[in-house]
Design a protein around this motif. Structure first.
Motif, short mmCIF file in Angstrom:
data_model
loop_
_atom_site.label_atom_id
_atom_site.label_comp_id
_atom_site.label_asym_id
_atom_site.label_seq_id
_atom_site.Cartn_x
_atom_site.Cartn_y
_atom_site.Cartn_z
N LYS A 97 0.84 -1.20 0.00
CA LYS A 97 0.00 0.00 0.00
C LYS A 97 0.88 1.26 0.00
O LYS A 97 0.67 2.16 -0.80
CB LYS A 97 -0.93 -0.01 1.22
CG LYS A 97 -2.02 -1.08 1.11
CD LYS A 97 -3.01 -1.00 2.27
CE LYS A 97 -4.27 -1.80 2.00
NZ LYS A 97 -4.19 -3.21 2.23
N GLY A 122 -2.20 0.10 -5.47
CA GLY A 122 -2.96 1.04 -6.30
C GLY A 122 -2.65 0.85 -7.77
O GLY A 122 -3.55 0.86 -8.62
N ARG A 137 -5.22 -0.28 -10.70
CA ARG A 137 -5.47 0.52 -11.92
C ARG A 137 -5.34 -0.35 -13.16
O ARG A 137 -6.10 -0.22 -14.11
CB ARG A 137 -4.46 1.68 -12.01
CG ARG A 137 -4.75 2.84 -11.09
CD ARG A 137 -3.99 4.09 -11.51
NE ARG A 137 -2.55 3.94 -11.43
CZ ARG A 137 -1.82 3.97 -10.30
NH1 ARG A 137 -2.43 4.14 -9.15
NH2 ARG A 137 -0.51 3.84 -10.33
#
Ligand SMILES: C[S@@+](CC[C@H](N)C(=O)[O-])C[C@H]1O[C@@H](n2cnc3c(N)ncnc32)[C@H](O)[C@@H]1O
Length: 217
Positions: free
Chosen positions: A18, A24, A28
């Motif tokens: 994280k 992330g 995506r």
């Protein structure tokens, strides 16, 4: 550099995934991946780590269910904690200890030895785990055999760039080349789709590559 024991500790791994933006960037990438499973599909995330891959698809397919396996119990707990954080119903996630060298076999939370049947999953997710198998090609073949006709295999594998190799080496991960993986997957009756990680998928792009395959009907 970060200790190799990072891959032994679910909480620390989760924190770094994280904090470094890895989670992330993988999310995506997954957001734009065209995988058309039925809403009630059955998903396997083998070597699930903190569950990034499997949990993403549980959110995408509303009535789906996930089997998450890993050799380390701490990672299975981290997957459950992340499912909770994402508001995913606990009943949709089954966890079990499993070695990627024999992906059909796993041990339930109650300690019962269980077996996955061939053809039982609509989607199998893998992320940087095949390199821990005693025989990487045999493991990959067995995983493909566990796909239902029309099922998808997603492998977000360590790449062969300098950074990919350095990180693999640090974590005693034995890379398997993209070409070799593609060959094995095709031999097992899948078609391959092109799915490069792009600049917007940094930092994951530094160390990972992706393969998406679909089992022919
Ligand atoms: C680099 S992490 C990847 C985690 C997750 N798949 C991801 O993409 O973020 C490697 C994971 O493989 C697990 N692992 C290591 N050796 C394994 C083995 N022989 N069988 C199954 N899992 C293993 C580790 O416990 C860890 O959770």
């Amino acid at each position: 550099m970060i200790s190799p024991n990072l891959y032994k500790n679910g909480r620390t791994y989760d924190f770094f995934m994280k904090a470094l933006g890895y989670e992330g960037s993988i999310d995506r990438f997954l957001d734009h991946l065209e995988i058309d499973c039925r809403p009630e599909c059955s998903i396997l995330d083998a070597g699930c780590g903190t569950g990034i891959l499997g949990l993403h698809f549980l959110e995408r397919f509303p009535n789906s269910s996930l089997h998450a396996t890993d050799i380390e119990v701490g990672f299975l707990r981290a997957t459950l904690a992340n499912a909770h954080r994402r508001d995913i119903d606990r009943h949709r996630v089954t966890i079990g200890v499993g070695d990627i060298s024999s992906p059909h076999c796993w041990t339930s939370e109650e300690g019962t030895p269980e077996t996955f049947e061939d053809g039982s999953f609509d989607l199998i997710c893998l992320g940087a785990v095949i390199g821990y198998a005693s025989d990487r090609e045999a493991s990959l073949r067995q995983l493909v055999q566990m796909l239902s006709p029309g099922g998808y295999l997603l492998n977000i594998e360590m790449n062969e760039s300098l950074t990919g190799r350095l990180v693999s080496n640090r974590y005693r991960y034995r890379n398997i080349s993209l070409e070799r993986m593609k060959h094995v997957i095709r031999q097992e009756g899948c078609e391959l789709m092109s799915t490069p990680l792009r600049i917007q998928h940094l930092p994951a792009k530094l160390t990972r590559t992706a393969i998406v395959a679909r089992k022919l009907v």
